[in-house]
Design a protein around this motif. Structure first.
Motif, PDB file in Angstrom:
ATOM      1  N   GLY A  89       0.818  -1.207   0.000  1.00  0.00           N
ATOM      2  CA  GLY A  89       0.000   0.000   0.000  1.00  0.00           C
ATOM      3  C   GLY A  89       0.850   1.255   0.000  1.00  0.00           C
ATOM      4  N   LYS A  90       1.899   1.280   0.815  1.00  0.00           N
ATOM      5  CA  LYS A  90       2.796   2.440   0.853  1.00  0.00           C
ATOM      6  C   LYS A  90       3.488   2.618  -0.497  1.00  0.00           C
ATOM      7  N   ALA A  91       3.874   1.520  -1.135  1.00  0.00           N
ATOM      8  CA  ALA A  91       4.513   1.593  -2.454  1.00  0.00           C
ATOM      9  C   ALA A  91       3.536   2.153  -3.497  1.00  0.00           C
ATOM     10  N   ALA A 115       3.966   5.648  -5.575  1.00  0.00           N
ATOM     11  CA  ALA A 115       3.898   5.683  -7.039  1.00  0.00           C
ATOM     12  C   ALA A 115       2.852   6.699  -7.508  1.00  0.00           C
ATOM     13  N   GLU A 116       1.724   6.759  -6.818  1.00  0.00           N
ATOM     14  CA  GLU A 116       0.683   7.721  -7.177  1.00  0.00           C
ATOM     15  C   GLU A 116       1.154   9.153  -6.922  1.00  0.00           C
ATOM     16  N   ARG A 117       1.877   9.366  -5.844  1.00  0.00           N
ATOM     17  CA  ARG A 117       2.412  10.687  -5.536  1.00  0.00           C
ATOM     18  C   ARG A 117       3.403  11.139  -6.620  1.00  0.00           C
ATOM     19  N   LYS A 118       4.248  10.213  -7.074  1.00  0.00           N
ATOM     20  CA  LYS A 118       5.196  10.532  -8.150  1.00  0.00           C
ATOM     21  C   LYS A 118       4.462  10.846  -9.447  1.00  0.00           C
ATOM     22  N   LEU A 127       4.627  14.368 -11.519  1.00  0.00           N
ATOM     23  CA  LEU A 127       4.985  14.464 -12.933  1.00  0.00           C
ATOM     24  C   LEU A 127       3.889  15.158 -13.735  1.00  0.00           C
ATOM     25  N   THR A 128       2.644  14.852 -13.415  1.00  0.00           N
ATOM     26  CA  THR A 128       1.529  15.497 -14.098  1.00  0.00           C
ATOM     27  C   THR A 128       1.518  16.989 -13.798  1.00  0.00           C
TER      28      THR A 128
END
Length: 125
Positions: A73-75, A79-82, A86-87
């Protein structure tokens, strides 16, 4: 864990803002607000299901059912934060935000293309 009903941000503790009401000495008012949008409409988030696999939680003190789900879940959240970062830094997204800000401040309704062709060259001078 808390979540803001205005912006959807999830946070551990609300931000404490001291409102002086133009007084030079206490008593001051302490306000508890969302760290992201400074809104006051936030609620405590009670987890009934695992944030990773969706299994029903037996212990409501945790967001995950076990350590493996917590790790995955933390991973996923990282990944969503990155992806969001980027967006947010994408050149097209930056120009779209500039267009929206220009339209809002000048009371216009230029499209992305109109802004890039007519307005942006003059603004950048």
């Amino acid at each position: 864990m808390y979540y803001c009903q205005d912006c959807g941000f999830e946070f551990e503790m609300p931000l404490i803002v001291t409102e002086t009401h133009s007084l030079t000495t206490p008593p001051y008012e302490k306000l508890y607000v969302c760290p992201s949008c400074k809104g006051m409409s936030y609620r405590e988030k009670l987890s009934t299901h695992c944030r990773c696999c969706g299994a029903k939680l037996l212990n409501t003190n945790s967001d995950y059912c076990n350590d493996e789900c917590k790790k995955r879940g933390k991973a996923m959240w990282e990944a969503e934060r990155k992806r969001r970062r980027l967006t947010f830094t994408n050149p097209i997204a930056i120009i779209i935000r500039e267009t929206e800000e220009y339209n809002r401040s000048h009371g216009t309704n230029y499209s992305y293309g109109q802004y890039v062709a007519f307005i942006r060259p003059e603004v950048k001078k």
